[in-house]
Design a protein around this motif. Structure first.
Motif, PDB file in Angstrom:
ATOM      1  N   ALA A 131      68.633  17.200   5.983  1.00  8.86           N
ATOM      2  CA  ALA A 131      68.333  17.782   7.301  1.00  8.86           C
ATOM      3  C   ALA A 131      66.862  17.576   7.645  1.00  8.86           C
ATOM      4  O   ALA A 131      65.984  17.804   6.810  1.00  8.86           O
ATOM      5  CB  ALA A 131      68.664  19.269   7.312  1.00  8.86           C
ATOM      6  N   GLY A 132      66.614  17.131   8.856  1.00 10.20           N
ATOM      7  CA  GLY A 132      65.221  16.908   9.237  1.00 10.20           C
ATOM      8  C   GLY A 132      65.072  16.811  10.740  1.00 10.20           C
ATOM      9  O   GLY A 132      66.021  16.484  11.455  1.00 10.20           O
ATOM     10  N   ILE A 133      63.861  17.118  11.216  1.00 13.78           N
ATOM     11  CA  ILE A 133      63.576  17.048  12.652  1.00 13.78           C
ATOM     12  C   ILE A 133      62.220  16.371  12.881  1.00 13.78           C
ATOM     13  O   ILE A 133      61.407  16.257  11.958  1.00 13.78           O
ATOM     14  CB  ILE A 133      63.539  18.448  13.314  1.00 13.78           C
ATOM     15  N   THR A 134      61.998  15.955  14.113  1.00 15.74           N
ATOM     16  CA  THR A 134      60.667  15.484  14.526  1.00 15.74           C
ATOM     17  C   THR A 134      60.231  16.308  15.739  1.00 15.74           C
ATOM     18  O   THR A 134      61.073  16.763  16.518  1.00 15.74           O
ATOM     19  CB  THR A 134      60.692  13.995  14.955  1.00 15.74           C
ATOM     20  N   ARG A 135      58.940  16.519  15.870  1.00 15.98           N
ATOM     21  CA  ARG A 135      58.332  17.132  17.075  1.00 15.98           C
ATOM     22  C   ARG A 135      57.022  16.383  17.278  1.00 15.98           C
ATOM     23  O   ARG A 135      55.963  16.858  16.891  1.00 15.98           O
ATOM     24  CB  ARG A 135      58.039  18.630  16.854  1.00 15.98           C
ATOM     25  N   ASP A 136      57.126  15.170  17.846  1.00 16.58           N
ATOM     26  CA  ASP A 136      55.972  14.266  17.878  1.00 16.58           C
ATOM     27  C   ASP A 136      54.932  14.627  18.948  1.00 16.58           C
ATOM     28  O   ASP A 136      55.282  14.973  20.076  1.00 16.58           O
ATOM     29  CB  ASP A 136      56.448  12.830  18.140  1.00 16.58           C
ATOM     30  N   MET A 137      53.695  14.495  18.580  1.00 18.13           N
ATOM     31  CA  MET A 137      52.566  14.699  19.506  1.00 18.13           C
ATOM     32  C   MET A 137      51.283  14.290  18.781  1.00 18.13           C
ATOM     33  O   MET A 137      51.185  14.469  17.569  1.00 18.13           O
ATOM     34  CB  MET A 137      52.488  16.193  19.903  1.00 18.13           C
ATOM     35  N   LEU A 138      50.333  13.761  19.523  1.00 14.11           N
ATOM     36  CA  LEU A 138      49.045  13.456  18.895  1.00 14.11           C
ATOM     37  C   LEU A 138      48.436  14.761  18.364  1.00 14.11           C
ATOM     38  O   LEU A 138      48.585  15.821  18.991  1.00 14.11           O
ATOM     39  CB  LEU A 138      48.112  12.798  19.906  1.00 14.11           C
ATOM     40  N   ALA A 139      47.768  14.686  17.240  1.00 17.36           N
ATOM     41  CA  ALA A 139      47.265  15.882  16.549  1.00 17.36           C
ATOM     42  C   ALA A 139      46.403  16.764  17.458  1.00 17.36           C
ATOM     43  O   ALA A 139      46.478  17.996  17.396  1.00 17.36           O
ATOM     44  CB  ALA A 139      46.488  15.471  15.308  1.00 17.36           C
ATOM     45  N   LEU A 140      45.617  16.123  18.309  1.00 19.26           N
ATOM     46  CA  LEU A 140      44.725  16.871  19.193  1.00 19.26           C
ATOM     47  C   LEU A 140      45.488  17.869  20.076  1.00 19.26           C
ATOM     48  O   LEU A 140      44.994  18.947  20.382  1.00 19.26           O
ATOM     49  CB  LEU A 140      43.953  15.880  20.083  1.00 19.26           C
ATOM     50  N   MET A 178      48.824  18.796  19.399  1.00 19.47           N
ATOM     51  CA  MET A 178      50.024  19.332  18.740  1.00 19.47           C
ATOM     52  C   MET A 178      50.003  20.862  18.712  1.00 19.47           C
ATOM     53  O   MET A 178      49.018  21.483  18.313  1.00 19.47           O
ATOM     54  CB  MET A 178      50.122  18.791  17.305  1.00 19.47           C
ATOM     55  N   LYS A 179      51.105  21.452  19.142  1.00 19.26           N
ATOM     56  CA  LYS A 179      51.213  22.919  19.148  1.00 19.26           C
ATOM     57  C   LYS A 179      51.452  23.404  17.713  1.00 19.26           C
ATOM     58  O   LYS A 179      52.174  22.776  16.948  1.00 19.26           O
ATOM     59  CB  LYS A 179      52.411  23.359  20.000  1.00 19.26           C
ATOM     60  N   ARG A 180      50.869  24.550  17.415  1.00 12.52           N
ATOM     61  CA  ARG A 180      51.050  25.140  16.078  1.00 12.52           C
ATOM     62  C   ARG A 180      52.541  25.296  15.752  1.00 12.52           C
ATOM     63  O   ARG A 180      52.991  25.065  14.637  1.00 12.52           O
ATOM     64  CB  ARG A 180      50.337  26.505  16.036  1.00 12.52           C
ATOM     65  N   LYS A 181      53.332  25.660  16.775  1.00  9.75           N
ATOM     66  CA  LYS A 181      54.766  25.865  16.549  1.00  9.75           C
ATOM     67  C   LYS A 181      55.461  24.558  16.124  1.00  9.75           C
ATOM     68  O   LYS A 181      56.350  24.556  15.272  1.00  9.75           O
ATOM     69  CB  LYS A 181      55.408  26.433  17.827  1.00  9.75           C
ATOM     70  N   ASP A 182      55.038  23.449  16.724  1.00  7.75           N
ATOM     71  CA  ASP A 182      55.656  22.170  16.374  1.00  7.75           C
ATOM     72  C   ASP A 182      55.267  21.735  14.955  1.00  7.75           C
ATOM     73  O   ASP A 182      56.043  21.086  14.255  1.00  7.75           O
ATOM     74  CB  ASP A 182      55.285  21.089  17.397  1.00  7.75           C
ATOM     75  N   TRP A 183      54.062  22.081  14.557  1.00  6.03           N
ATOM     76  CA  TRP A 183      53.663  21.840  13.158  1.00  6.03           C
ATOM     77  C   TRP A 183      54.550  22.685  12.233  1.00  6.03           C
ATOM     78  O   TRP A 183      55.167  22.189  11.294  1.00  6.03           O
ATOM     79  CB  TRP A 183      52.183  22.192  12.963  1.00  6.03           C
ATOM     80  N   ASP A 184      54.616  23.996  12.532  1.00  4.12           N
ATOM     81  CA  ASP A 184      55.358  24.920  11.664  1.00  4.12           C
ATOM     82  C   ASP A 184      56.847  24.574  11.602  1.00  4.12           C
ATOM     83  O   ASP A 184      57.450  24.596  10.531  1.00  4.12           O
ATOM     84  CB  ASP A 184      55.202  26.369  12.163  1.00  4.12           C
ATOM     85  N   ALA A 235      51.786  13.600  12.710  1.00  2.76           N
ATOM     86  CA  ALA A 235      51.062  14.244  11.600  1.00  2.76           C
ATOM     87  C   ALA A 235      51.940  15.287  10.909  1.00  2.76           C
ATOM     88  O   ALA A 235      51.949  15.380   9.670  1.00  2.76           O
ATOM     89  CB  ALA A 235      49.785  14.895  12.131  1.00  2.76           C
ATOM     90  N   ASN A 236      52.680  16.061  11.706  1.00  5.30           N
ATOM     91  CA  ASN A 236      53.541  17.099  11.119  1.00  5.30           C
ATOM     92  C   ASN A 236      54.677  16.484  10.294  1.00  5.30           C
ATOM     93  O   ASN A 236      54.923  16.869   9.143  1.00  5.30           O
ATOM     94  CB  ASN A 236      54.090  18.030  12.214  1.00  5.30           C
ATOM     95  N   TYR A 237      55.340  15.489  10.875  1.00  6.52           N
ATOM     96  CA  TYR A 237      56.470  14.834  10.207  1.00  6.52           C
ATOM     97  C   TYR A 237      56.000  14.100   8.945  1.00  6.52           C
ATOM     98  O   TYR A 237      56.611  14.219   7.877  1.00  6.52           O
ATOM     99  CB  TYR A 237      57.123  13.861  11.194  1.00  6.52           C
ATOM    100  N   ALA A 238      54.910  13.346   9.062  1.00  6.42           N
ATOM    101  CA  ALA A 238      54.390  12.590   7.909  1.00  6.42           C
ATOM    102  C   ALA A 238      53.986  13.538   6.782  1.00  6.42           C
ATOM    103  O   ALA A 238      54.266  13.270   5.606  1.00  6.42           O
ATOM    104  CB  ALA A 238      53.195  11.742   8.337  1.00  6.42           C
ATOM    105  N   ALA A 239      53.344  14.662   7.139  1.00  6.95           N
ATOM    106  CA  ALA A 239      52.935  15.627   6.113  1.00  6.95           C
ATOM    107  C   ALA A 239      54.157  16.216   5.416  1.00  6.95           C
ATOM    108  O   ALA A 239      54.177  16.374   4.190  1.00  6.95           O
ATOM    109  CB  ALA A 239      52.096  16.740   6.754  1.00  6.95           C
ATOM    110  N   SER A 240      55.200  16.515   6.192  1.00 12.85           N
ATOM    111  CA  SER A 240      56.408  17.090   5.580  1.00 12.85           C
ATOM    112  C   SER A 240      57.075  16.089   4.652  1.00 12.85           C
ATOM    113  O   SER A 240      57.548  16.437   3.569  1.00 12.85           O
ATOM    114  CB  SER A 240      57.389  17.557   6.665  1.00 12.85           C
ATOM    115  N   LYS A 241      57.109  14.821   5.062  1.00 15.45           N
ATOM    116  CA  LYS A 241      57.807  13.810   4.259  1.00 15.45           C
ATOM    117  C   LYS A 241      56.983  13.409   3.038  1.00 15.45           C
ATOM    118  O   LYS A 241      57.531  13.125   1.975  1.00 15.45           O
ATOM    119  CB  LYS A 241      58.136  12.589   5.128  1.00 15.45           C
ATOM    120  N   ALA A 242      55.645  13.392   3.166  1.00 14.02           N
ATOM    121  CA  ALA A 242      54.788  13.139   2.001  1.00 14.02           C
ATOM    122  C   ALA A 242      54.914  14.316   1.029  1.00 14.02           C
ATOM    123  O   ALA A 242      54.954  14.130  -0.189  1.00 14.02           O
ATOM    124  CB  ALA A 242      53.339  12.971   2.440  1.00 14.02           C
TER     125      ALA A 242
END
Ligand code: NAD
Length: 248
Positions: free
Chosen positions: A91-100, A102-108, A153-160
């Motif tokens: 199970a996985g999701i993406t919430r893509d946005m440039l880091a500058l 990116m909403k905290r909620k999309d990171w979380d 950044a959020n997706y890459a961090a989760s997958k790393a």
């Protein structure tokens, strides 16, 4: 040949895409499969497809972003099948946005679903594997976790993070004959990548030595191999299924 006959597998996010393909492939290899996701109707269709092909599968409600849901799903699967020997954290999701921006909620949300969800799922079924002194845990990571990707950044961090989790669990569980591996798909044609424009897809394909995107079935073959008896001496590994896009 039914190489997984008698084994019980649990696949998260089994309603579509790579998860569905993994469930079908594990069932074809002889495993009884617990199909878990939020959409029970779609899971029912996958279960019917497996039953029509002579396999065994049952649908279970699961939201990997909720610890409570994970616990009740694991309990229900263990009650129904008696054990879980193969876990595919898909199970996985993406919430893509440039880091500058990116909403905290999309990171979380991405970290909670992709990384914390996989950890809690593993914790919930680990004792069953330890008790049976046999197990296969397969985490679906991504080439993006290996290479990084602008806007993810959020997706890459989760997958790393999943790769680090895989290696740590591999060390913790090896003495119980439980292997823990990751599969890192590259660019696979599924609902997740259908949001990309044709131009974006063509631009990505340009960096794939095999010259094409991959299929969910090709990822499922790698997962079924890692789940097999034959893969028993492989642990802590990340298996790339990316057409040569990244050679780790
Ligand atoms: P998808 O969107 O078709 O499937 C994702 C699955 O996860 C769905 O079944 C969805 O219901 C489930 N899911 C999402 N959030 C959930 C939640 N909170 N609880 C339970 N289930 C949930 O996409 P896919 O391409 O099949 O992706 C499957 C996995 O493969 C994901 O982890 C994804 O990151 C990974 N991946 C995909 C690609 C690709 O190119 N498609 C590449 C690398 C990695």
């Amino acid at each position: 040949m039914s190489i997984l006959k008698g084994r019980v597998a649990l696949v998260s996010g089994a309603s579509q895409g790579i998860g569905r393909a993994c469930a079908l492939e594990l069932a074809r290899a002889g495993a009884s499969v617990a199909l878990a996701a939020r959409n029970l109707d779609k899971l029912g269709e996958v279960a019917a497809e497996i039953a029509a092909a002579g396999g065994t599968a049952q649908a279970f409600a699961l939201d990997v972003s909720s610890e409570e849901s994970i616990k009740s799903c694991a309990k229900a699967v263990l009650e129904q099948f008696g054990k879980v020997e193969i876990l595919v954290n898909n199970a996985g999701i993406t919430r893509d946005m440039l880091a500058l921006r990116m909403k905290r909620k999309d990171w979380d949300d991405v970290l909670t679903t992709n990384l914390t969800g996989a950890f809690l799922m593993t914790q919930a079924v680990m004792s069953s594997m330890v008790k049976g002194r046999w197990g296969r845990i397969i985490n679906i990571t991504s080439v993006v976790g290996q290479m990084g990707q602008a806007g993810q950044a959020n997706y890459a961090a989760s997958k790393a993070g999943l790769i680090g989790l895989t290696k740590s669990l591999a060390r913790e569980l090896a003495s119980r004959t439980i292997t823990v591996n990751a599969v890192a798909p590259g660019f696979i044609e599924t609902a997740m990548t259908s949001v990309l424009t044709d131009e974006q897809k063509a631009a990505n394909a340009q960096y794939i030595p095999l010259g094409r995107v991959g299929t969910d079935v090709e990822v499922a073959h790698a997962v079924a191999f890692l789940a097999s008896e034959e893969a028993g001496y492989i642990t802590g590994h990340t298996l790339d299924v990316n057409g040569g896009m990244h050679m780790g």
